[in-house]
Motif scaffolding. Structure first.
Motif, PDB file in Angstrom:
ATOM      1  N   SER A  46       0.805  -1.284   0.108  1.00 32.95           N
ATOM      2  CA  SER A  46       0.096  -0.014   0.096  1.00 32.95           C
ATOM      3  C   SER A  46       0.907   1.327  -0.151  1.00 32.95           C
ATOM      4  CB  SER A  46      -0.871   0.062   1.162  1.00 32.95           C
ATOM      5  OG  SER A  46      -1.900  -1.107   1.022  1.00 32.95           O
ATOM      6  N   PHE A  47       2.191   1.126   0.465  1.00 34.26           N
ATOM      7  CA  PHE A  47       3.009   2.392   0.660  1.00 34.26           C
ATOM      8  C   PHE A  47       4.260   1.885  -0.028  1.00 34.26           C
ATOM      9  CE2 PHE A  47       3.061   0.464   4.606  1.00 34.26           C
ATOM     10  CZ  PHE A  47       4.375   0.173   4.935  1.00 34.26           C
ATOM     11  N   ILE A  68       3.844   9.644   4.459  1.00 38.54           N
ATOM     12  CA  ILE A  68       3.777   9.098   5.664  1.00 38.54           C
ATOM     13  C   ILE A  68       4.996   9.907   6.514  1.00 38.54           C
ATOM     14  CG2 ILE A  68       3.826   7.006   6.852  1.00 38.54           C
ATOM     15  CD1 ILE A  68       2.616   5.648   4.383  1.00 38.54           C
ATOM     16  N   LYS A  98       8.529   7.606   3.256  1.00 42.86           N
ATOM     17  CA  LYS A  98       7.487   6.735   2.442  1.00 42.86           C
ATOM     18  C   LYS A  98       6.047   7.465   2.209  1.00 42.86           C
ATOM     19  CE  LYS A  98       9.335   2.756   5.210  1.00 42.86           C
ATOM     20  NZ  LYS A  98      10.269   3.645   5.880  1.00 42.86           N
ATOM     21  N   LEU A 100       1.905   6.618   0.612  1.00 42.99           N
ATOM     22  CA  LEU A 100       0.749   5.987  -0.140  1.00 42.99           C
ATOM     23  C   LEU A 100       1.036   5.941  -1.464  1.00 42.99           C
ATOM     24  CD1 LEU A 100      -2.285   6.744   2.512  1.00 42.99           C
ATOM     25  CD2 LEU A 100      -0.920   4.902   2.598  1.00 42.99           C
ATOM     26  N   ARG A 101       0.557   4.743  -1.886  1.00 44.18           N
ATOM     27  CA  ARG A 101       0.761   4.905  -3.591  1.00 44.18           C
ATOM     28  C   ARG A 101      -0.159   5.865  -4.089  1.00 44.18           C
ATOM     29  NH1 ARG A 101      -0.430  -1.227  -3.193  1.00 44.18           N
ATOM     30  NH2 ARG A 101      -2.685  -1.111  -2.797  1.00 44.18           N
ATOM     31  N   TYR A 102      -0.079   6.614  -5.379  1.00 46.03           N
ATOM     32  CA  TYR A 102      -0.522   7.315  -6.105  1.00 46.03           C
ATOM     33  C   TYR A 102      -1.143   6.722  -7.277  1.00 46.03           C
ATOM     34  CZ  TYR A 102      -1.664  11.359  -8.900  1.00 46.03           C
ATOM     35  OH  TYR A 102      -2.114  12.575  -9.741  1.00 46.03           O
ATOM     36  N   TRP A 132      -4.259   6.215  -3.325  1.00 43.76           N
ATOM     37  CA  TRP A 132      -4.756   7.461  -2.393  1.00 43.76           C
ATOM     38  C   TRP A 132      -4.167   8.656  -3.171  1.00 43.76           C
ATOM     39  CZ3 TRP A 132      -3.288   2.787  -0.677  1.00 43.76           C
ATOM     40  CH2 TRP A 132      -4.280   1.982   0.333  1.00 43.76           C
ATOM     41  N   GLU A 144      -9.584   8.146  -1.418  1.00 44.28           N
ATOM     42  CA  GLU A 144      -9.186   6.781  -1.361  1.00 44.28           C
ATOM     43  C   GLU A 144     -10.077   5.940  -2.341  1.00 44.28           C
ATOM     44  OE1 GLU A 144      -8.265   3.418   1.923  1.00 44.28           O
ATOM     45  OE2 GLU A 144     -10.431   4.042   1.756  1.00 44.28           O
TER      46      GLU A 144
END
Length: 459
Positions: A46-47, A68, A98, A100-102, A132, A144
């Motif tokens: 997720s990240f 994050i 880190k 969250l993936r775009y 996200w 999200e």
């Protein structure tokens, strides 16, 4: 301790059981089409490391990445004088390693580089996971949301682009949508147009502005272009191109004349012609969905060839899918020359569209097929035995856990949209015939256990 009012962050949502059934219908339908075309599923974290994501989406995209904070007392690790002198942009990498993936494309490129010795090329993968973005929440736009991505790397064949048109066409049709448009353009054409007006260095600014045409209108696009350094002369050249109309064939022929001195532009137009021809050979009905749209820009920096966007014409909604070719995305991670192309379905927007059009199948509203009532302890053993026999036949069944009044049990079945209820009382226990109640019609019938199971399997 003060009582906290429960809430969720803006741009996020809870999903009820009935909503999850509908969402899973979307995922299953799309996944089935992906597999049909030979794609295999992967998942990524997720990240990601922040440096993996930044610099891949353009300046606007980078601002929308959720960072994050490092764990622990991250501030103590930075010199206090230096800390005080830093602005937000320069401070971020020091306190957030880190994010969250775009999207799913950049993590996929990272995956390919890290696993290059374990995969066979061309590598065809699909991925259905949440992403996200720190965007302003509005209808059809969430912070999200799920993407359903399908990509192939290691092949420059335009057959891949043609098949993605077919995948869009088949998946959306299977979901119940009948009126949608698959827009096509090519970044080479846009680059050639930027060269034509003498502003190749402003290609990204031009594409970002043009890509907002549906949102801010032609006047808004012109104002943004002027703000970015384009002149009224530049805009006079752009205007007839942006407002290009006619059939796909006539648009391409017009652009061939406009870009006749640009090898890059002619290459992009030739690619468009090839894709249209291939789609027509494979599935003419899918070809009818295609609209060549020169205003389609896809603001992401990494696209280099064909680009897609899909819109439904049945609901006023933004794009429900998009993608394109990226010739050297993996090069950012040290693996040069590996071409790729992919598309994405916006599952959350598709959900909103299907919901508004009432297109979800009725069976997505119920998971349990039959409820066995609970009259008293005397009949419990018979009911539990029947419950297990039904479940052994892979039929979803429940036993009401307490000896509540029948009305309450039927209300429970109604609330979960359970279509049938089996009534087992003293009469049924003595006769061996079970009473089956159809919750929709209210009709009741007497059936043996064998006949009951046969009936439930047949529906």
């Amino acid at each position: 301790m003060a009582q906290i009012k429960p809430s969720i962050p803006k741009g996020t949502r809870d999903f009820s059981p009935s909503e999850m059934e509908k969402r899973n219908f979307i995922f299953a339908t799309i996944k089935a089409v992906f597999k049909k075309y030979g794609y295999q599923e992967i998942q990524t974290p997720s990240f990601e490391n922040l440096q993996t994501l930044t610099g891949k989406y353009g300046e606007e995209g980078d601002r929308l990445i959720f960072k994050i904070l490092n764990s622990g007392d991250f501030k103590s690790k930075i010199d206090s004088v230096k800390y005080a002198s830093l602005n937000t942009q320069s401070l971020t990498p020091l306190i957030a390693e880190k994010a969250l993936r775009y999207d799913l494309t950049v993590p996929f490129a990272r995956y390919v580089v890290m696993h290059q010795n374990d995969i066979a090329l061309p590598f065809k993968r699909f991925q259905i996971q949440p992403v996200w973005r720190a965007d302003r929440p509005q209808r059809g736009r969430y912070r999200e949301f799920y993407q359903c991505d399908v990509d192939v790397v290691g092949s420059d064949s335009l057959i891949n682009e043609a098949e993605f048109v077919l995948i869009y066409n088949e998946a959306l049709y299977n979901l119940g949508l009948k009126d949608f448009t698959i827009k096509l353009n090519n970044r080479k054409i846009l680059a050639a147009i930027a060269e034509l007006i003498g502003k190749p260095a402003l290609l990204i600014d031009m594409t970002v502005a043009i890509d907002k045409l549906d949102k801010i209108g032609i006047d808004g696009v012109i104002n943004e272009l002027i703000d970015k350094g384009f002149t009224t002369t530049d805009i006079a050249i752009l205007d007839p191109i942006i407002n290009l109309e006619g059939t796909n064939r006539s648009k391409i022929e017009t652009l061939k004349k406009v870009l006749r001195n640009s090898a890059l532009g002619i290459a992009g137009l030739t690619e468009l012609e090839t894709i249209l021809s291939l789609v027509n050979k494979l599935d003419s009905s899918a070809a009818d969905r295609i609209a060549v749209d020169i205003t389609l820009a896809r603001g992401l920096n990494y696209y280099t060839g064909c680009i897609y966007e899909v819109k439904t014409n049945e609901v006023n909604m933004g794009s429900i899918g998009g993608g394109g070719r990226y010739d050297d995305l993996t090069g950012m991670f040290g693996l040069k020359g590996l071409t790729g192309v992919g598309i994405s379905f916006g599952a959350d927007r598709i959900y909103d569209v299907l919901n508004e059009l009432n297109l979800f199948p009725s069976d997505t509203e119920s998971t349990t097929q039959v409820l066995i009532s609970n009259f008293d302890k005397k009949c419990e053993d018979l009911a539990l035995s029947l419950l297990q026999r039904i479940r052994n036949e892979q039929i979803a069944a429940e036993f009401y856990p307490t000896t509540a009044k029948l009305k309450k049990q039927l209300t429970y079945a109604d609330s979960k949209k359970i279509p049938f209820v089996v009534l087992i009382g003293e009469e049924e226990a003595n006769s061996g015939l079970l009473t089956l109640k159809n919750m929709k019609s209210g009709e009741q019938s007497k059936l043996s256990t064998v006949d009951l199971i046969a009936f439930l399997k047949s529906i």
